[in-house]
Motif scaffolding. Structure first.
Motif, short mmCIF file in Angstrom:
data_model
loop_
_atom_site.label_atom_id
_atom_site.label_comp_id
_atom_site.label_asym_id
_atom_site.label_seq_id
_atom_site.Cartn_x
_atom_site.Cartn_y
_atom_site.Cartn_z
N LEU A 83 25.37 48.63 31.48
CA LEU A 83 25.36 47.26 32.41
C LEU A 83 26.56 48.87 34.27
O LEU A 83 27.55 49.41 33.85
CB LEU A 83 26.39 46.53 32.41
CG LEU A 83 26.71 45.20 33.50
CD1 LEU A 83 25.81 44.60 34.23
CD2 LEU A 83 27.61 44.69 32.78
N ALA A 84 25.95 47.72 35.53
CA ALA A 84 26.44 48.40 35.87
C ALA A 84 26.55 47.23 37.49
O ALA A 84 25.69 46.54 37.71
CB ALA A 84 26.11 49.47 36.73
N ALA A 85 27.53 46.62 38.11
CA ALA A 85 27.71 45.39 39.20
C ALA A 85 27.71 46.00 40.34
O ALA A 85 27.84 47.17 40.69
CB ALA A 85 28.95 45.05 38.92
N LEU A 86 26.58 45.75 41.80
CA LEU A 86 26.10 46.63 42.56
C LEU A 86 26.46 45.27 44.23
O LEU A 86 26.72 44.03 43.66
CB LEU A 86 25.56 46.99 42.75
CG LEU A 86 24.72 47.75 41.75
CD1 LEU A 86 23.29 48.46 42.28
CD2 LEU A 86 26.20 49.24 41.95
N ARG A 87 26.90 45.76 45.13
CA ARG A 87 26.47 44.79 46.47
C ARG A 87 25.28 45.67 46.71
O ARG A 87 25.12 47.24 47.14
CB ARG A 87 28.10 44.93 46.97
CG ARG A 87 28.86 44.02 46.89
CD ARG A 87 29.43 44.43 47.95
NE ARG A 87 31.14 43.28 47.32
CZ ARG A 87 31.15 42.13 47.57
NH1 ARG A 87 30.38 40.98 48.24
NH2 ARG A 87 32.84 41.78 46.87
N ASP A 88 24.75 44.93 47.55
CA ASP A 88 23.25 45.36 48.48
C ASP A 88 24.32 45.62 50.08
O ASP A 88 25.16 45.22 50.24
CB ASP A 88 22.41 44.66 48.19
CG ASP A 88 22.52 43.02 49.35
OD1 ASP A 88 23.54 43.00 50.37
OD2 ASP A 88 21.86 42.47 49.24
N PRO A 89 23.46 46.42 50.95
CA PRO A 89 24.50 47.11 52.42
C PRO A 89 24.86 45.30 52.54
O PRO A 89 25.87 45.61 54.28
CB PRO A 89 23.38 47.40 52.75
CG PRO A 89 22.09 48.04 51.69
CD PRO A 89 22.52 46.88 51.08
#
Length: 252
Positions: free
Chosen positions: A235-241
């Motif tokens: 798993l990884a948690a991301l934010r878009d631009p």
């Protein structure tokens, strides 16, 4: 396409002030193509497709001050009844039930801790056409500081039954609807901002979490929680631009 059973997450879409940027970022990350609605009233709402099958959507924010956000939609037989249950259980009706052309009937709610979610009563459009494959939605999880309150609320609204699963120092919860676990709940991660309100996290499957996280960063996104192994996969948690939160998972 028969759609998904009531009480099951069936769709996710992104509200963002920069649809053009979203139409560029997500296809480059997930291999999606975009189909823009022809109705002027839809505001350029875009259905993202993976291998020709609908997997998610994106549209303009409901209000000018709305932060970019991915929303989880739960299938229902009766959006109006769901609104009644939300209010009776102590939640808020943020957007009252309304028809989306001939596609379905939807509403937007907030639970008592402030996590927003939507319901979808299908008509012509039943929800996503692909799940649990790279580029498709694979999981939906409530991140909340008040799990006890959430257990009461979602059981009243959807008839979900919580099943706790201790995993190390934290207790994760699975939401059972009938014979299936359809979603989850977890306390906020220490890596996330302390002032982040409760929210529903949308997870998309990828073939390689490490490579996809690196690609998201190359495209202007942010890695909030680096790739790591969990019982459900990597798993990884991301934010878009634009700042919308989402997660990616390599399924075992």
């Amino acid at each position: 396409m028969s759609g998904v059973e009531p009480g099951t997450p069936c769709w996710a879409d992104l509200a963002t002030p920069d649809l053009t940027a979203a139409r560029r970022f997500y296809p480059q990350l997930f291999g999606w193509t975009g189909r823009v609605s022809r109705q002027p009233e839809a505001g350029g709402y875009t259905t993202f497709l993976k291998d020709g099958r609908a997997v998610a959507g994106a549209g303009p924010p409901a209000t000018p001050d709305q932060v970019p956000i991915w929303s989880t939609y739960v299938a229902t037989d009766d959006a109006d009844l769901a609104a009644t249950r939300v209010e009776a259980a102590g939640g808020q009706v943020l957007v009252a039930p309304f028809d989306v052309f001939d596609q379905g009937r939807m509403a937007v709610f907030a639970d008592p801790a402030g996590a927003t979610f939507s319901v979808w009563q299908p008509m012509a459009m039943h929800g996503a056409e692909l799940f649990n494959a790279p580029g498709a939605m694979s999981w939906n999880e409530l991140v909340t500081p008040d799990p006890d309150g959430a257990k009461l609320f979602y059981e009243l609204v959807f008839g979900w039954h919580p099943e706790d699963e201790p995993t190390g120092p934290v207790t994760c919860t699975g939401w059972r609807c009938g014979a299936r676990i359809v979603a989850g709940m977890t306390p906020p991660l220490e890596e996330l901002p302390a002032d982040l309100p409760a929210y529903w996290s949308v997870h998309f499957a990828v073939a390689d979490t490490d490579a996809a996280a690196a690609r998201a960063a190359e495209l202007g996104g942010t890695i909030l929680v680096p790739p790591h192994d969990v019982p459900q996969g990597r798993l990884a948690a991301l934010r878009d631009p634009q700042g919308a939160l989402f997660s990616i998972t390599t399924l075992p």
